[in-house]
Design a protein around this motif. Structure first.
Motif, PDB file in Angstrom:
ATOM      1  N   ARG A  80      32.348  39.114  44.043  1.00  0.00           N
ATOM      2  CA  ARG A  80      33.231  38.947  45.207  1.00  0.00           C
ATOM      3  C   ARG A  80      34.237  37.809  44.975  1.00  0.00           C
ATOM      4  N   SER A  81      33.820  36.732  44.329  1.00  0.00           N
ATOM      5  CA  SER A  81      34.755  35.625  44.064  1.00  0.00           C
ATOM      6  C   SER A  81      35.857  36.057  43.107  1.00  0.00           C
TER       7      SER A  81
ATOM      8  N   LEU B 159      29.144  33.837  54.915  1.00  0.00           N
ATOM      9  CA  LEU B 159      29.823  34.930  55.630  1.00  0.00           C
ATOM     10  C   LEU B 159      28.821  35.772  56.423  1.00  0.00           C
TER      11      LEU B 159
ATOM     12  N   GLY C  97      37.386  37.225  55.417  1.00  0.00           N
ATOM     13  CA  GLY C  97      36.198  36.368  55.545  1.00  0.00           C
ATOM     14  C   GLY C  97      36.524  34.914  55.814  1.00  0.00           C
TER      15      GLY C  97
ATOM     16  N   TYR D 297      33.996  30.489  51.300  1.00  0.00           N
ATOM     17  CA  TYR D 297      32.966  30.988  52.229  1.00  0.00           C
ATOM     18  C   TYR D 297      32.167  32.073  51.503  1.00  0.00           C
ATOM     19  N   PRO D 298      31.152  31.681  50.718  1.00  0.00           N
ATOM     20  CA  PRO D 298      30.389  32.667  49.950  1.00  0.00           C
ATOM     21  C   PRO D 298      29.583  33.605  50.841  1.00  0.00           C
ATOM     22  N   LEU D 299      29.019  34.632  50.223  1.00  0.00           N
ATOM     23  CA  LEU D 299      28.367  35.711  50.971  1.00  0.00           C
ATOM     24  C   LEU D 299      27.328  35.213  51.974  1.00  0.00           C
TER      25      LEU D 299
ATOM     26  N   ASN E  53      36.048  33.961  48.800  1.00  0.00           N
ATOM     27  CA  ASN E  53      34.588  33.888  48.675  1.00  0.00           C
ATOM     28  C   ASN E  53      34.128  32.561  48.070  1.00  0.00           C
TER      29      ASN E  53
ATOM     30  N   ASN F  89      27.985  37.149  44.763  1.00  0.00           N
ATOM     31  CA  ASN F  89      29.063  36.152  44.837  1.00  0.00           C
ATOM     32  C   ASN F  89      29.984  36.167  43.626  1.00  0.00           C
TER      33      ASN F  89
END
Ligand code: SF4
Length: 254
Positions: free
Chosen positions: A192-193, A207, A164, A202-204, A199, A189
């Motif tokens: 994912r982080s 992205l 990502g 570049y968070p969801l 992440n 987030n």
């Protein structure tokens, strides 16, 4: 015809003039990767451990399918992205592969295949984050997809997977027609982080917006990859169509 006919030396290239056959080895050589180990699984999957000229090692995995083969290619020695579920992350980034080292995995393994099915598909999902080595990746892809003097793979059969890296992802889309896959692995987030530190940068929402605006060739899709980790990424009900291929227009409704 170094890529098409796969000679071991310029002396074998009878389609070029004799003076050129003498001149070329004075300036160039045709290196092969050293196979340090080769494991074959019961289903025919082959895992190659290649030694590089500076002593580093990389892996490439050849996967048999019903009527073709797919090769999983490495792009870096180690990786800086530090995804929590990944073994490569434990060795951190040691260096980028050169354009020649990326190409050599494909060229040497294809040469090794005596019998069908053919190697027709490539996935850049081996060691490393391919988009963190963008210039060498793009240089290699030019030769990989060149049907005249290169390796002749179809763009739609070559997939580059990213954790990502949003700016590099968009640049890749502008400069290359190969397919893109995004390693997603979580639907929020926080999760994912924890799994993928990229992440935090570049968070969801960033992205997914990049996926929506990604410059896709006609009829093509961005693929999402999702690892199911019990109790971490499986606590919600999977919605049909969420995991796997989806088009940017479909993304707007998810
Ligand atoms: S980007 Fe790929 S190779 Fe790098 S740590 Fe994440 S999963 Fe592993």
């Amino acid at each position: 015809m170094v890529y098409r006919r796969q000679p071991d030396s310029f002396a074998e290239m009878s389609d070029i003039s004799k003076p050129l056959r003498v001149l070329l080895p004075q300036h160039f050589h045709i290196p092969r990767l050293e196979v340090r180990a080769l494991q074959t699984a019961a289903d025919g999957t082959r895992k190659y451990l290649f030694g590089l000229s500076d002593g580093e090692t990389i892996e490439s995995v050849l996967i048999p399918e019903r009527d073709h083969r797919t090769l999983c290619v490495s792009s870096q020695v180690g990786c800086a992205q530090n995804c929590r579920f990944c073994l490569t992350a434990t060795s951190s980034l040691r260096r980028n592969l050169t354009q020649g080292e990326i190409l050599a995995q494909i060229r040497d393994i294809r040469r090794d295949l005596a019998a069908p099915p053919q190697l027709t598909n490539l996935v850049f999902m081996g060691m490393g984050e391919p988009l963190a080595n963008l210039d060498n990746l793009l240089g290699a892809l030019e030769i990989i997809t060149d049907s005249d003097v290169g390796l002749g793979f179809a763009n739609k059969r070559v997939t580059v997977s990213t954790a990502g890296l949003v700016p590099q992802m968009l640049e890749f889309g502008r400069r290359c027609r190969a397919s893109l896959a995004v390693s997603l692995n979580a639907a929020d987030n926080d999760t994912r982080s924890r799994l993928m530190p990229i992440n935090r940068r570049y968070p969801l929402e960033v992205l997914l917006e990049a996926c929506r605006s990604y410059p896709l060739p006609p009829g093509r899709r961005v693929t999402f990859e999702y690892i199911l980790i019990q109790g971490i990424t499986t606590h919600w009900k999977m919605r049909a169509g969420w995991c796997g291929c989806f088009s940017p227009s479909a993304a707007k409704s998810t």
